[in-house]
Design a protein around this motif. Structure first.
Motif, PDB file in Angstrom:
ATOM      1  N   ALA A   1       0.858  -1.184   0.000  1.00 62.68           N
ATOM      2  CA  ALA A   1       0.000   0.000   0.000  1.00 62.68           C
ATOM      3  C   ALA A   1       0.894   1.234   0.000  1.00 62.68           C
ATOM      4  O   ALA A   1       1.889   1.295   0.720  1.00 62.68           O
ATOM      5  N   GLN A   2       0.557   2.209  -0.819  1.00 61.70           N
ATOM      6  CA  GLN A   2       1.410   3.384  -0.958  1.00 61.70           C
ATOM      7  C   GLN A   2       1.457   4.183   0.333  1.00 61.70           C
ATOM      8  O   GLN A   2       0.443   4.415   0.992  1.00 61.70           O
ATOM      9  N   ASP A   3       2.681   4.592   0.705  1.00 57.28           N
ATOM     10  CA  ASP A   3       2.882   5.406   1.891  1.00 57.28           C
ATOM     11  C   ASP A   3       2.710   6.873   1.501  1.00 57.28           C
ATOM     12  O   ASP A   3       3.491   7.401   0.708  1.00 57.28           O
ATOM     13  N   PRO A   4       1.689   7.567   2.021  1.00 61.65           N
ATOM     14  CA  PRO A   4       1.468   8.951   1.612  1.00 61.65           C
ATOM     15  C   PRO A   4       2.623   9.870   1.981  1.00 61.65           C
ATOM     16  O   PRO A   4       2.800  10.936   1.394  1.00 61.65           O
TER      17      PRO A   4
ATOM     18  N   ARG B   1       3.839  -4.444   7.805  1.00 61.54           N
ATOM     19  CA  ARG B   1       3.107  -3.189   7.685  1.00 61.54           C
ATOM     20  C   ARG B   1       1.719  -3.327   8.307  1.00 61.54           C
ATOM     21  O   ARG B   1       1.189  -4.429   8.448  1.00 61.54           O
ATOM     22  N   ALA B   2       1.133  -2.206   8.617  1.00 64.23           N
ATOM     23  CA  ALA B   2      -0.232  -2.217   9.130  1.00 64.23           C
ATOM     24  C   ALA B   2      -1.247  -2.237   8.001  1.00 64.23           C
ATOM     25  O   ALA B   2      -2.370  -2.709   8.164  1.00 64.23           O
ATOM     26  N   THR B   3      -0.855  -1.747   6.829  1.00 60.35           N
ATOM     27  CA  THR B   3      -1.787  -1.577   5.718  1.00 60.35           C
ATOM     28  C   THR B   3      -1.212  -2.186   4.451  1.00 60.35           C
ATOM     29  O   THR B   3      -0.031  -2.004   4.140  1.00 60.35           O
ATOM     30  N   TYR B   4      -2.051  -2.919   3.723  1.00 63.69           N
ATOM     31  CA  TYR B   4      -1.670  -3.500   2.434  1.00 63.69           C
ATOM     32  C   TYR B   4      -2.813  -3.333   1.451  1.00 63.69           C
ATOM     33  O   TYR B   4      -3.975  -3.113   1.835  1.00 63.69           O
ATOM     34  N   GLY B   5      -2.469  -3.456   0.176  1.00 57.02           N
ATOM     35  CA  GLY B   5      -3.486  -3.482  -0.864  1.00 57.02           C
ATOM     36  C   GLY B   5      -3.867  -4.918  -1.182  1.00 57.02           C
ATOM     37  O   GLY B   5      -3.019  -5.814  -1.176  1.00 57.02           O
TER      38      GLY B   5
ATOM     39  N   SER C   1      -9.861   1.553  -4.668  1.00 55.91           N
ATOM     40  CA  SER C   1      -9.334   2.204  -5.862  1.00 55.91           C
ATOM     41  C   SER C   1     -10.437   2.353  -6.892  1.00 55.91           C
ATOM     42  O   SER C   1     -11.585   1.965  -6.680  1.00 55.91           O
ATOM     43  N   ASP C   2     -10.069   2.918  -8.035  1.00 54.75           N
ATOM     44  CA  ASP C   2     -11.017   3.057  -9.127  1.00 54.75           C
ATOM     45  C   ASP C   2     -11.430   1.701  -9.683  1.00 54.75           C
ATOM     46  O   ASP C   2     -12.426   1.594 -10.387  1.00 54.75           O
ATOM     47  N   PHE C   3     -10.628   0.669  -9.396  1.00 55.85           N
ATOM     48  CA  PHE C   3     -10.973  -0.677  -9.835  1.00 55.85           C
ATOM     49  C   PHE C   3     -11.742  -1.365  -8.712  1.00 55.85           C
ATOM     50  O   PHE C   3     -11.328  -1.369  -7.565  1.00 55.85           O
ATOM     51  N   SER C   4     -12.859  -1.992  -9.057  1.00 59.03           N
ATOM     52  CA  SER C   4     -13.778  -2.482  -8.037  1.00 59.03           C
ATOM     53  C   SER C   4     -13.200  -3.604  -7.188  1.00 59.03           C
ATOM     54  O   SER C   4     -13.726  -3.889  -6.129  1.00 59.03           O
ATOM     55  N   ASP C   5     -12.130  -4.269  -7.640  1.00 61.96           N
ATOM     56  CA  ASP C   5     -11.615  -5.400  -6.872  1.00 61.96           C
ATOM     57  C   ASP C   5     -10.346  -5.054  -6.109  1.00 61.96           C
ATOM     58  O   ASP C   5      -9.650  -5.935  -5.629  1.00 61.96           O
TER      59      ASP C   5
ATOM     60  N   THR D   1      -7.679  -1.260   0.023  1.00 55.78           N
ATOM     61  CA  THR D   1      -6.574  -1.022   0.947  1.00 55.78           C
ATOM     62  C   THR D   1      -7.071  -1.354   2.344  1.00 55.78           C
ATOM     63  O   THR D   1      -8.071  -0.802   2.798  1.00 55.78           O
ATOM     64  N   VAL D   2      -6.361  -2.271   3.025  1.00 50.57           N
ATOM     65  CA  VAL D   2      -6.900  -2.898   4.230  1.00 50.57           C
ATOM     66  C   VAL D   2      -5.904  -2.798   5.379  1.00 50.57           C
ATOM     67  O   VAL D   2      -4.699  -2.974   5.183  1.00 50.57           O
ATOM     68  N   HIS D   3      -6.427  -2.526   6.590  1.00 56.27           N
ATOM     69  CA  HIS D   3      -5.647  -2.621   7.823  1.00 56.27           C
ATOM     70  C   HIS D   3      -5.582  -4.087   8.241  1.00 56.27           C
ATOM     71  O   HIS D   3      -6.570  -4.655   8.693  1.00 56.27           O
ATOM     72  N   VAL D   4      -4.424  -4.712   8.104  1.00 59.93           N
ATOM     73  CA  VAL D   4      -4.314  -6.126   8.472  1.00 59.93           C
ATOM     74  C   VAL D   4      -4.067  -6.299   9.961  1.00 59.93           C
ATOM     75  O   VAL D   4      -4.058  -7.425  10.464  1.00 59.93           O
ATOM     76  N   SER D   5      -3.849  -5.213  10.690  1.00 61.85           N
ATOM     77  CA  SER D   5      -3.615  -5.319  12.129  1.00 61.85           C
ATOM     78  C   SER D   5      -4.916  -5.492  12.900  1.00 61.85           C
ATOM     79  O   SER D   5      -4.897  -5.673  14.118  1.00 61.85           O
ATOM     80  N   ALA D   6      -6.039  -5.478  12.201  1.00 60.24           N
ATOM     81  CA  ALA D   6      -7.334  -5.535  12.883  1.00 60.24           C
ATOM     82  C   ALA D   6      -7.843  -6.951  13.087  1.00 60.24           C
ATOM     83  O   ALA D   6      -8.956  -7.141  13.547  1.00 60.24           O
ATOM     84  N   GLY D   7      -7.047  -7.976  12.740  1.00 57.57           N
ATOM     85  CA  GLY D   7      -7.491  -9.351  12.900  1.00 57.57           C
ATOM     86  C   GLY D   7      -8.113  -9.888  11.631  1.00 57.57           C
ATOM     87  O   GLY D   7      -8.093  -9.246  10.575  1.00 57.57           O
ATOM     88  N   GLU D   8      -8.698 -11.094  11.728  1.00 58.06           N
ATOM     89  CA  GLU D   8      -9.257 -11.734  10.547  1.00 58.06           C
ATOM     90  C   GLU D   8     -10.424 -10.921   9.987  1.00 58.06           C
ATOM     91  O   GLU D   8     -11.214 -10.340  10.725  1.00 58.06           O
ATOM     92  N   LEU D   9     -10.512 -10.920   8.655  1.00 60.84           N
ATOM     93  CA  LEU D   9     -11.570 -10.183   7.981  1.00 60.84           C
ATOM     94  C   LEU D   9     -12.305 -11.093   7.008  1.00 60.84           C
ATOM     95  O   LEU D   9     -11.730 -12.027   6.448  1.00 60.84           O
ATOM     96  N   ARG D  10     -13.567 -10.776   6.792  1.00 59.47           N
ATOM     97  CA  ARG D  10     -14.408 -11.507   5.853  1.00 59.47           C
ATOM     98  C   ARG D  10     -14.645 -10.630   4.625  1.00 59.47           C
ATOM     99  O   ARG D  10     -14.971  -9.452   4.732  1.00 59.47           O
ATOM    100  N   PHE D  11     -14.465 -11.238   3.448  1.00 60.54           N
ATOM    101  CA  PHE D  11     -14.699 -10.528   2.200  1.00 60.54           C
ATOM    102  C   PHE D  11     -15.783 -11.264   1.421  1.00 60.54           C
ATOM    103  O   PHE D  11     -15.824 -12.500   1.396  1.00 60.54           O
ATOM    104  N   VAL D  12     -16.649 -10.509   0.769  1.00 62.74           N
ATOM    105  CA  VAL D  12     -17.781 -11.087   0.044  1.00 62.74           C
ATOM    106  C   VAL D  12     -17.619 -10.794  -1.442  1.00 62.74           C
ATOM    107  O   VAL D  12     -17.421  -9.646  -1.851  1.00 62.74           O
TER     108      VAL D  12
END
Length: 735
Positions: A644-647, A680-684, A706-710, A713-724
């Protein structure tokens, strides 16, 4: 005729392969008493035939001996019971890791070189693997006891390679002498390779044999795709690997393990295609005509039968050139799958065409010794000749068709023209323009010649510019290019007199340019070799990391990025062509569901002599899962993790986003996927499955989309995540 290699120890190896084919989903066996678990009997392996392309040789199996190897298998937690321990050897005439590339072997090759194999050699390699030829010789096998101890017996004199495979990791130890009584096999995490195999237009393929070949040691590891087309190797011992995919009724495929990680972990197999037809001469079948089929890199040859028939099988969907010759007549046909018919073709032989003419200069004087060459599709040579003292040439015989014709001569600019034979006639004259030379020598700042240095000649100001092609911006191209010779001398050709910029983009020196006015002689092009930064990269346990990539970026605008370099087996690296100043040094390793990273800032000075020490941090693992809009787990979703880009440092990060493409895993049957060693805390993240699109989660852990629907950019430090993923009506689902 080729005969498959045979082994006398067929039963032993059959059991080994059976264990491998179940997919390397290891299950720890209960410990046997040490007297049994630490002992193994072995039989010598033998082979009865040489590999294709070489005369058969007498089989020389390794003689059984009375030597043994004792040792222990352990990991960071202590001794490991139930590990499978092998002692292997090689046959220098047959094992693929010992054979040169021209015989379909792997000796001395790295993955990028394997991909660039000469096509016939790569095809020969595929045939070896499909026939189960060229594997290492298994000399002895055992299982480690409760205290991790093992004993391998029946070994002859010499050295062997030891392997240990366990659910807790894998290990390999080279050059172990028979008789060694204190061998230690330390398990590492190894490679966890997984992927999906699909048939072209047919969906997931079950029963595909996937073979991972250790590139430098030659051992084969096998697994088979399941009903969902998925496969997994877990774990593979450390090293570089090549993957081969085979299934009856399908064309085989191959690529390096790095490519599996870098791209979408998805392999597509094709059904074999066929090209067939007849060759006619004067309307009658042409028997014994020579027929050639070529694509961009491959050549197939055959002869017609008494009825003029021919056929080529096991072909891929591609474009081909088909040529038939029965002297002096010939025929030529260009084909493309899905566009042209491929069977019941007719090639009508006709008298050959010839191309002739005169090559002269702008004053009308003949040019002797000019090379005139006819090029067919993909610029394949169809023949070439040199002009005589009168500048005349005659090129042929050629089949009817369209050719590109090139002319090259010393001190003249190259010339290129198209010719359709015989419709355009057989005469083609050329008028060549004299070059405007820029000649000199390239040296470093100490006056030493620089051999084989790439040089480019640019229009003034064009080197930093670009142009548009459709919606894409492309960098400008130099007017011409050349290389210095062994003495550092060069001669580069300008099209017209005037001002130019002479430059080099070699990664071995600093970017250098100078202004010249053509024609010019005795130009002294002084190039700064720059400074080099040496270092070593270790993991969190202090072990060297091989195959990691490093990049230097100027710490000040315009943030110029250097060339990417790789660490060697000892974790060492060398970043060349730097100057004094501040740099950001980035190191990363892709693979094993892992994107490991470390960076540091360096003040480079000429007085700096100690190597740079870099170390990966352990990081953490992160798991997510994918399901459809009905809450059902989705298997086989391609999940790609990107930086993920570092601003704070957008320009620097842009350079890294180009260099670090990201890694890919597939979701399992339960929809879960895991990445390891994240720092990192954040990844694409990107999610891909035919017929589906990502639904944007409402969770605050998603920073942006992003402009692309798939792409998320996600905080991976927040634990497991569900994607639909939900059905996309505009996309076709997988068959």
């Amino acid at each position: 005729m080729r005969r498959p290699l045979k082994r006398a120890a067929f039963i032993v190896l059959g059991l080994v392969l059976l264990g491998l084919v179940v997919g390397l989903f290891w299950k720890e066996a209960p410990s046997a008493p040490e007297s049994e678990a630490a002992r193994a009997s072995s039989q010598p392996a033998s082979r009865e035939a040489a590999l294709p392309g070489r005369a058969p040789v007498a089989s020389t199996p390794p003689a059984p001996g009375d030597l043994s190897i004792r040792g222990v298998v352990r990991d960071a937690q202590g001794p490991v019971a139930g590990a499978v321990v092998l002692a292997t050897g090689v046959d220098p005439r047959e094992t693929l890791s010992e054979l040169p590339a021209e015989q379909g072997g792997l000796r001395g090759l790295s993955p990028p070189q394997v991909v660039q194999w000469y096509a016939p050699a790569s095809a020969l390699f595929m045939r070896h693997v499909a026939a189960r030829e060229g594997d290492v010789l298994v000399l002895a096998r055992t299982t480690s006891a409760a205290d991790g101890a093992f004993l391998l017996e029946g070994l002859g004199p010499g050295t062997v390679t030891l392997w240990a495979d366990s659910p807790r990791g894998a290990a390999v130890l080279r050059q172990v002498p028979s008789g060694q009584q204190h061998a230690e096999l330390v398990l590492a995490a190894g490679h966890h390779a997984e992927g999906l195999v699909v048939g072209h237009d047919e969906g997931p393929l079950q029963g595909v044999l996937v073979t991972a070949i250790h590139l430098s040691l030659g051992r084969f590891f096998d697994t088979v795709t399941d009903a969902q087309g998925m496969f997994r190797f877990e774990p593979l011992p450390p090293g570089e690997y090549f993957l081969v995919f085979t299934k009856p009724g399908w064309l085989s495929e191959f690529f390096s393990l790095q490519e599996l990680y870098k791209f979408n972990a998805r392999t597509t197999l094709e059904r074999p295609r066929r090209i067939s037809g007849r060759v006619l001469q004067g309307g009658a079948p042409a028997a014994s005509a020579h027929v050639q089929l070529t694509d961009n890199g491959h050549l197939w040859e055959t002869q017609t039968d008494a009825q003029g028939r021919f056929a080529f099988d096991e072909l891929r969907e591609s474009s081909y050139v088909l040529q038939a010759v029965k002297e002096p007549e010939r025929a030529l046909l260009t084909l493309a799958f899905r566009k042209d018919p491929m069977e019941s073709l007719t090639l009508e032989l006709s008298p050959p065409a010839f191309l002739e003419g005169t090559v002269s200069d702008e004053a009308g004087a003949p040019v002797e010794g000019a090379e005139v060459e006819a090029h067919g599709p993909w610029r394949n040579s169809a023949g070439k000749v040199a002009t005589d003292v009168r500048g005349h040439y005659r090129l042929g015989p050629l089949a009817k068709g369209t050719y590109g014709v090139s002319v090259q001569a010393d001190s003249y600019l190259d010339h290129y023209s198209n010719k359709n034979l015989p419709e355009d006639g057989s005469l083609l004259d050329f008028t060549l323009k004299k070059i405007v030379p820029v000649e000199g020598i390239a040296v470093d700042t100490e006056g030493r010649p620089l051999p084989h240095l790439p040089l480019q000649l640019w229009r003034p100001g064009a080197r930093e510019g670009s142009y548009m092609v459709g919606h894409h911006r492309r960098p400008n191209m130099p007017v011409t290019s050349a290389r210095t010779d062994e003495r550092g001398a060069f001669k580069i050709s300008a099209p017209t007199p005037g001002p130019y910029e002479l430059a080099t983009d070699s990664s071995e020196v600093r970017l250098t340019s100078m202004s010249v006015v053509a024609p010019a002689q005795e130009v002294r092009f002084a190039v700064n070799r720059g400074l080099s930064l040496a270092g070593v990269l270790m993991d969190e346990a202090g072990k060297p990391v091989q195959g990691a990539q490093l990049l230097s970026v100027d710490a000040a605008p315009p943030y110029h990025a250097g060339e990417v370099v790789l660490t060697d087996a000892e974790g060492r690296f060398l970043l060349p062509a730097l100057s004094e100043g501040s740099y950001l040094i980035y190191a990363w390793y892709e693979g094993d569901r892992t994107l490991r990273e470390v960076s540091t800032r360096v003040e480079l000075r000429r007085s700096l002599s100690s190597p740079l020490q870099l170390r990966f941090e352990p990081g953490h693992s992160w798991t997510g899962w994918v399901e459809d809009d009905q809450g059902r787990p989705l298997a086989g979703v391609t999940v790609t993790l990107d930086r993920a880009q570092d601003p704070a440092e957008p320009e620097v990060e842009n350079a890294l986003l180009v260099a670090v493409p990201g890694i890919t895993v597939l979701s399992g049957p339960d929809g879960r996927f895991t990445f390891h060693h994240l720092t990192r805390a954040t990844y694409g993240f990107r999610f891909e499955k035919p017929g589906y699109m990502i639904r944007l989660p409402r969770d605050s852990t998603v920073v942006s989309q992003s402009d692309f629907s798939d792409a998320l950019t996600v905080h991976v430090s927040a634990g497991e995540l569900r994607f639909v993923l939900e059905r996309d009506e505009d996309k076709e689902p997988e068959p």
